[in-house]
Design a protein around this motif. Structure first.
Motif, PDB file in Angstrom:
ATOM      1  N   PHE A  29       0.820  -1.205   0.000  1.00  0.00           N
ATOM      2  CA  PHE A  29       0.000   0.000   0.000  1.00  0.00           C
ATOM      3  C   PHE A  29       0.857   1.260   0.000  1.00  0.00           C
ATOM      4  N   SER A  30       1.928   1.262   0.757  1.00  0.00           N
ATOM      5  CA  SER A  30       2.742   2.461   0.920  1.00  0.00           C
ATOM      6  C   SER A  30       3.509   2.840  -0.339  1.00  0.00           C
ATOM      7  N   ARG A  31       3.454   2.006  -1.371  1.00  0.00           N
ATOM      8  CA  ARG A  31       4.119   2.330  -2.627  1.00  0.00           C
ATOM      9  C   ARG A  31       3.299   3.296  -3.479  1.00  0.00           C
ATOM     10  N   TYR A  32       2.052   3.534  -3.088  1.00  0.00           N
ATOM     11  CA  TYR A  32       1.149   4.315  -3.921  1.00  0.00           C
ATOM     12  C   TYR A  32       0.719   5.615  -3.256  1.00  0.00           C
ATOM     13  N   PHE A  33       0.630   6.690  -4.069  1.00  0.00           N
ATOM     14  CA  PHE A  33      -0.128   7.829  -3.589  1.00  0.00           C
ATOM     15  C   PHE A  33      -1.604   7.494  -3.806  1.00  0.00           C
ATOM     16  N   MET A  34      -2.473   8.133  -3.034  1.00  0.00           N
ATOM     17  CA  MET A  34      -3.881   7.773  -3.033  1.00  0.00           C
ATOM     18  C   MET A  34      -4.761   9.002  -3.218  1.00  0.00           C
ATOM     19  N   GLY A  35      -5.959   8.759  -3.719  1.00  0.00           N
ATOM     20  CA  GLY A  35      -6.885   9.866  -3.890  1.00  0.00           C
ATOM     21  C   GLY A  35      -8.326   9.419  -3.726  1.00  0.00           C
ATOM     22  N   TRP A  36      -9.166  10.410  -3.475  1.00  0.00           N
ATOM     23  CA  TRP A  36     -10.620  10.215  -3.463  1.00  0.00           C
ATOM     24  C   TRP A  36     -11.211  11.057  -4.593  1.00  0.00           C
ATOM     25  N   GLU A  46     -15.065  13.696 -10.431  1.00  0.00           N
ATOM     26  CA  GLU A  46     -14.253  14.846 -10.055  1.00  0.00           C
ATOM     27  C   GLU A  46     -13.358  14.529  -8.864  1.00  0.00           C
ATOM     28  N   PHE A  47     -12.249  15.248  -8.821  1.00  0.00           N
ATOM     29  CA  PHE A  47     -11.275  15.091  -7.753  1.00  0.00           C
ATOM     30  C   PHE A  47     -11.820  15.634  -6.441  1.00  0.00           C
ATOM     31  N   VAL A  48     -11.534  14.926  -5.350  1.00  0.00           N
ATOM     32  CA  VAL A  48     -11.925  15.376  -4.013  1.00  0.00           C
ATOM     33  C   VAL A  48     -10.689  15.691  -3.171  1.00  0.00           C
ATOM     34  N   ALA A  49      -9.797  14.711  -3.014  1.00  0.00           N
ATOM     35  CA  ALA A  49      -8.620  14.905  -2.167  1.00  0.00           C
ATOM     36  C   ALA A  49      -7.575  13.868  -2.521  1.00  0.00           C
ATOM     37  N   ALA A  50      -6.306  14.181  -2.215  1.00  0.00           N
ATOM     38  CA  ALA A  50      -5.212  13.267  -2.494  1.00  0.00           C
ATOM     39  C   ALA A  50      -4.188  13.333  -1.368  1.00  0.00           C
ATOM     40  N   ILE A  51      -3.376  12.272  -1.283  1.00  0.00           N
ATOM     41  CA  ILE A  51      -2.372  12.174  -0.223  1.00  0.00           C
ATOM     42  C   ILE A  51      -1.157  11.443  -0.777  1.00  0.00           C
ATOM     43  N   ASN A  52       0.035  11.858  -0.340  1.00  0.00           N
ATOM     44  CA  ASN A  52       1.230  11.203  -0.856  1.00  0.00           C
ATOM     45  C   ASN A  52       1.475   9.887  -0.129  1.00  0.00           C
ATOM     46  N   ARG A  53       2.554   9.212  -0.482  1.00  0.00           N
ATOM     47  CA  ARG A  53       2.772   7.853   0.000  1.00  0.00           C
ATOM     48  C   ARG A  53       2.953   7.787   1.514  1.00  0.00           C
ATOM     49  N   SER A  57       1.773  14.749   3.100  1.00  0.00           N
ATOM     50  CA  SER A  57       1.331  15.837   2.234  1.00  0.00           C
ATOM     51  C   SER A  57      -0.035  15.511   1.657  1.00  0.00           C
ATOM     52  N   THR A  58      -0.951  16.460   1.756  1.00  0.00           N
ATOM     53  CA  THR A  58      -2.308  16.262   1.257  1.00  0.00           C
ATOM     54  C   THR A  58      -2.764  17.480   0.471  1.00  0.00           C
ATOM     55  N   TYR A  59      -3.817  17.268  -0.301  1.00  0.00           N
ATOM     56  CA  TYR A  59      -4.410  18.356  -1.076  1.00  0.00           C
ATOM     57  C   TYR A  59      -5.884  18.065  -1.246  1.00  0.00           C
ATOM     58  N   ALA A  60      -6.710  19.096  -1.115  1.00  0.00           N
ATOM     59  CA  ALA A  60      -8.151  18.916  -1.258  1.00  0.00           C
ATOM     60  C   ALA A  60      -8.719  19.937  -2.235  1.00  0.00           C
ATOM     61  N   ALA A  61      -9.773  19.546  -2.911  1.00  0.00           N
ATOM     62  CA  ALA A  61     -10.457  20.447  -3.825  1.00  0.00           C
ATOM     63  C   ALA A  61     -11.082  21.602  -3.035  1.00  0.00           C
ATOM     64  N   GLY A 101       4.040   7.021  -7.985  1.00  0.00           N
ATOM     65  CA  GLY A 101       4.767   8.274  -8.092  1.00  0.00           C
ATOM     66  C   GLY A 101       5.224   8.748  -6.738  1.00  0.00           C
ATOM     67  N   ASN A 102       6.032   9.792  -6.759  1.00  0.00           N
ATOM     68  CA  ASN A 102       6.627  10.260  -5.515  1.00  0.00           C
ATOM     69  C   ASN A 102       5.786  11.293  -4.782  1.00  0.00           C
ATOM     70  N   TYR A 103       4.758  11.829  -5.457  1.00  0.00           N
ATOM     71  CA  TYR A 103       4.000  12.889  -4.777  1.00  0.00           C
ATOM     72  C   TYR A 103       2.541  12.502  -4.753  1.00  0.00           C
ATOM     73  N   TYR A 104       1.637  13.287  -5.312  1.00  0.00           N
ATOM     74  CA  TYR A 104       0.255  12.899  -5.481  1.00  0.00           C
ATOM     75  C   TYR A 104      -0.269  13.553  -6.744  1.00  0.00           C
ATOM     76  N   ALA A 105      -1.472  13.198  -7.132  1.00  0.00           N
ATOM     77  CA  ALA A 105      -2.023  13.726  -8.377  1.00  0.00           C
ATOM     78  C   ALA A 105      -3.479  14.110  -8.179  1.00  0.00           C
ATOM     79  N   ILE A 106      -3.948  15.049  -9.005  1.00  0.00           N
ATOM     80  CA  ILE A 106      -5.346  15.462  -8.931  1.00  0.00           C
ATOM     81  C   ILE A 106      -6.110  15.088 -10.195  1.00  0.00           C
ATOM     82  N   ARG A 107      -5.421  14.599 -11.225  1.00  0.00           N
ATOM     83  CA  ARG A 107      -6.090  14.159 -12.453  1.00  0.00           C
ATOM     84  C   ARG A 107      -6.400  12.673 -12.351  1.00  0.00           C
TER      85      ARG A 107
END
Length: 124
Positions: A29-36, A46-53, A57-61, A101-107
């Motif tokens: 699991f820890s190999r992946y960044f994740m998103g909702w 549509e993108f809601v939120a993402a988190i790095n591995r 680090s997180t990001y929300a719409a 990936g090393n960070y997270y994505a919103i697409r």
């Protein structure tokens, strides 16, 4: 490959709270960044939120910022979405997704694996 299963959806009144969970199996699991993401009837996903591995680090719409919080527990292979102050416009099927990936994505195109989704319905 990783398999994702969401849970925790349901019917809630406006102003209420829900916590969604996404349990992963398969590869680490820890190999992946994740998103909702979410998809309402007749609308695009549509993108809601993402988190790095690491979870550091997180990001929300903008539409959910200050109300929703994404987090993960790598020891439990689980991703969470805490949803507070829910509104009728939050009604949708909510999907978790995993990407490499090393960070997270919103697409959504940057995510490789998807769960089957869980329904969230907010009544007014």
């Amino acid at each position: 490959q990783v398999q994702l299963v969401e849970s925790g959806g349901g019917l809630v009144q406006a102003g209420g709270s829900l916590r969604l969970a996404c349990t992963a199996s398969g590869r680490t699991f820890s190999r992946y960044f994740m998103g909702w993401f979410r998809q309402a009837p007749g609308k695009e996903r549509e993108f809601v939120a993402a988190i790095n591995r690491s979870g550091g680090s997180t990001y929300a719409a903008d539409s959910v910022k200050g109300r929703f919080t994404i987090s993960r527990d790598n020891a439990k292979n689980t991703l969470y979405l805490q949803m507070n102050s829910l509104k009728p416009e939050d009604t949708a099927i909510y999907y978790c997704a995993a990407g490499s990936g090393n960070y997270y994505a919103i697409r959504k195109e940057d995510y490789d694996y998807w769960g089957q989704g869980t329904q969230v319905t907010v009544s007014s």
